[in-house]
Scaffold this motif. Structure first.
Motif, PDB file in Angstrom:
ATOM      1  N   GLY A  89     -33.114  15.282  71.991  1.00  0.00           N
ATOM      2  CA  GLY A  89     -33.484  14.553  70.792  1.00  0.00           C
ATOM      3  C   GLY A  89     -33.528  15.468  69.592  1.00  0.00           C
ATOM      4  N   PHE A 140     -28.769   6.376  70.615  1.00  0.00           N
ATOM      5  CA  PHE A 140     -29.035   6.610  72.032  1.00  0.00           C
ATOM      6  C   PHE A 140     -27.763   6.704  72.849  1.00  0.00           C
ATOM      7  N   THR A 171     -39.968  11.953  85.146  1.00  0.00           N
ATOM      8  CA  THR A 171     -39.506  12.144  83.773  1.00  0.00           C
ATOM      9  C   THR A 171     -40.578  12.860  82.968  1.00  0.00           C
ATOM     10  N   THR A 207     -35.821  15.455  76.745  1.00  0.00           N
ATOM     11  CA  THR A 207     -36.378  14.613  77.797  1.00  0.00           C
ATOM     12  C   THR A 207     -35.640  14.877  79.104  1.00  0.00           C
ATOM     13  N   THR A 232     -41.057  14.723  78.699  1.00  0.00           N
ATOM     14  CA  THR A 232     -40.485  15.114  77.420  1.00  0.00           C
ATOM     15  C   THR A 232     -41.205  16.353  76.919  1.00  0.00           C
ATOM     16  N   GLU A 257     -36.879   0.451  74.919  1.00  0.00           N
ATOM     17  CA  GLU A 257     -37.766   1.304  75.698  1.00  0.00           C
ATOM     18  C   GLU A 257     -37.662   2.759  75.250  1.00  0.00           C
ATOM     19  N   SER A 258     -38.547   3.574  75.792  1.00  0.00           N
ATOM     20  CA  SER A 258     -38.565   5.005  75.471  1.00  0.00           C
ATOM     21  C   SER A 258     -37.353   5.702  76.076  1.00  0.00           C
ATOM     22  N   VAL A 259     -37.099   6.915  75.604  1.00  0.00           N
ATOM     23  CA  VAL A 259     -36.006   7.707  76.170  1.00  0.00           C
ATOM     24  C   VAL A 259     -36.242   7.957  77.653  1.00  0.00           C
ATOM     25  N   GLU A 260     -37.489   8.244  78.032  1.00  0.00           N
ATOM     26  CA  GLU A 260     -37.784   8.479  79.444  1.00  0.00           C
ATOM     27  C   GLU A 260     -37.436   7.255  80.281  1.00  0.00           C
ATOM     28  N   ALA A 261     -37.797   6.073  79.794  1.00  0.00           N
ATOM     29  CA  ALA A 261     -37.503   4.842  80.529  1.00  0.00           C
ATOM     30  C   ALA A 261     -36.001   4.611  80.631  1.00  0.00           C
ATOM     31  N   ARG A 262     -35.268   4.928  79.569  1.00  0.00           N
ATOM     32  CA  ARG A 262     -33.818   4.733  79.580  1.00  0.00           C
ATOM     33  C   ARG A 262     -33.133   5.704  80.533  1.00  0.00           C
ATOM     34  N   ASP A 306     -37.086  17.315  70.485  1.00  0.00           N
ATOM     35  CA  ASP A 306     -37.591  17.405  71.841  1.00  0.00           C
ATOM     36  C   ASP A 306     -36.451  17.210  72.840  1.00  0.00           C
TER      37      ASP A 306
END
Length: 387
Positions: free
Chosen positions: A103, A25, A172, A108, A174, A63-68, A106
């Protein structure tokens, strides 16, 4: 899990450093476009803070990529807001921001403001973000057509940005990606000047991303170039072994409307032709050099929101149902923030007007100060009581 062993991370000083081999990440490709507001100097500071925060990659958490991504946006918002409160010369500064995290299969997106993200796939351009602007909100409500929005006097007013408030709402999403997909991040200096059909035509005809970026900037300038233009393009690569982050090519081109002349802000060099073959060999070990491209922002919107709030008026009703004169725009922002304030309260109940007259007078139409004042005065004199 996809791992990127090495990353050249572009910063404002041009230095690069190696990412931790096990930190996916922290080292995966992350692209950012930020468009400053609040005057040229303050806007550049705000956008610079946002870019610097993202230069650290995503926070390490479960957490998810969106949350990060959203967490990084909130971090940038806090820094910009606190600086604007400490420094009177930078009061009210802010920036829009659109970030894309690539990713393995995908991409985001994190988004605040009216910069945009698009995906170009199989000859079709798909918009991935919604503008946080006054005219876009009116369009979503069905109160403006696309043509009317393009000519609206308040089209530069945005309803969400980093900096003005202690917290900001972040959009956000993805989306899936596949080899050959091209992603475009851009400031409103591009999309306010040329249509999406024109953008698609440029991408369709261009032989490279660098050529496409320059052609888009040229087209926006030829259409008037009233605002700063930032264009960031990157293409997803075909990586069959799973070793490496799937970015094949990226380019960022920018034009400062007030500075005169085009300049390339940052560009990720294309990898050597042998690199894709080396990535696909067994036992290569998962090493790939990826450059983080930062879209440098140029001061753009100025004090549009504040100017809009202080230069227009409308007639409505107060909390007791009486006719009142309001200064500003008839809208509320998140966190309970109103874009208007009461200028004058009359003693006339709105219920005393015939329905047809009430509907025509209280439509929240934006007016000049003299027009709105005269309207309320005529109401008080009984000259507009009839149907």
């Amino acid at each position: 899990m996809l791992r990127v062993a090495e990353q050249a991370r572009k910063t404002d000083t041009g230095r690069a450093r190696r990412a931790n081999e096990d930190s996916y990440f922290a080292s995966a490709p992350l692209f950012v476009v930020a468009d400053g507001m609040g005057g040229a100097q303050a806007g550049e500071v705000a956008s610079g803070i946002a870019v610097e925060v993202f230069s650290h990659g995503l926070p390490d958490s479960g957490e998810s990529v969106e949350a990060r991504l959203a967490a990084r946006v909130q971090e940038a918002n806090t820094e910009i807001h606190e600086l604007s409160r400490r420094d009177a010369d930078r009061a009210g500064m802010g920036t829009t921001l659109t970030a894309a995290y690539v990713g393995e299969d995908d991409v985001t997106i994190a988004h605040v403001g009216d910069s945009r993200a698009y995906r170009w796939r199989d000859g079709t351009l798909e918009r991935l973000t919604d503008d946080h602007s006054l005219v876009e909100e009116l369009m979503r409500q069905g109160r403006l057509t696309a043509q009317e929005a393009g000519e609206h006097p308040q089209r530069s007013i945005i309803t969400r940005a980093l900096g003005p408030e202690p917290a900001v709402e972040v959009d956000t999403r993805t989306v899936p990606s596949r080899p050959g997909d091209v992603f475009l991040l851009c400031s409103d200096g591009l999309t306010s000047m040329i249509s999406e059909d024109a953008v698609a035509a440029v991408l369709r005809d261009a032989r490279s991303l660098d050529q496409a970026g320059r052609a888009l900037v040229d087209a926006a300038n030829e259409a008037g170039g009233r605002d700063n233009i930032t264009v960031l393009l990157f293409r997803v690569d075909d990586v069959s072994s799973g070793a490496g982050a799937p970015v094949q090519e990226a380019t960022t081109t920018s034009h400062a409307a007030l500075g005169g002349g085009e300049r390339v802000v940052a560009r990720t060099p294309q990898p050597p032709r042998a690199a894709p073959r080396r990535r696909k060999r067994r036992g290569w070990g998962g090493r790939l050099t990826i450059l983080l491209v930062v879209g440098a922002l140029i001061a753009a919107i100025g004090l549009g929101l504040y100017a809009g709030v202080n230069s227009v008026y409308f007639v409505g009703t107060d909390d007791q149902g009486r006719i009142a004169l309001f200064r500003g725009l008839p809208y509320n922002l998140p966190l309970g923030i109103s874009l208007y304030r009461t200028q004058y309260r009359s003693g006339i109940p709105a219920s005393s007007l015939p329905p047809a007259r009430r509907e025509s007078l209280l439509d929240h139409k934006l007016r000049s100060h003299s027009d709105a004042t005269d309207l309320v005065r005529q109401l008080e004199l009984g000259q507009l009581q009839g149907s």
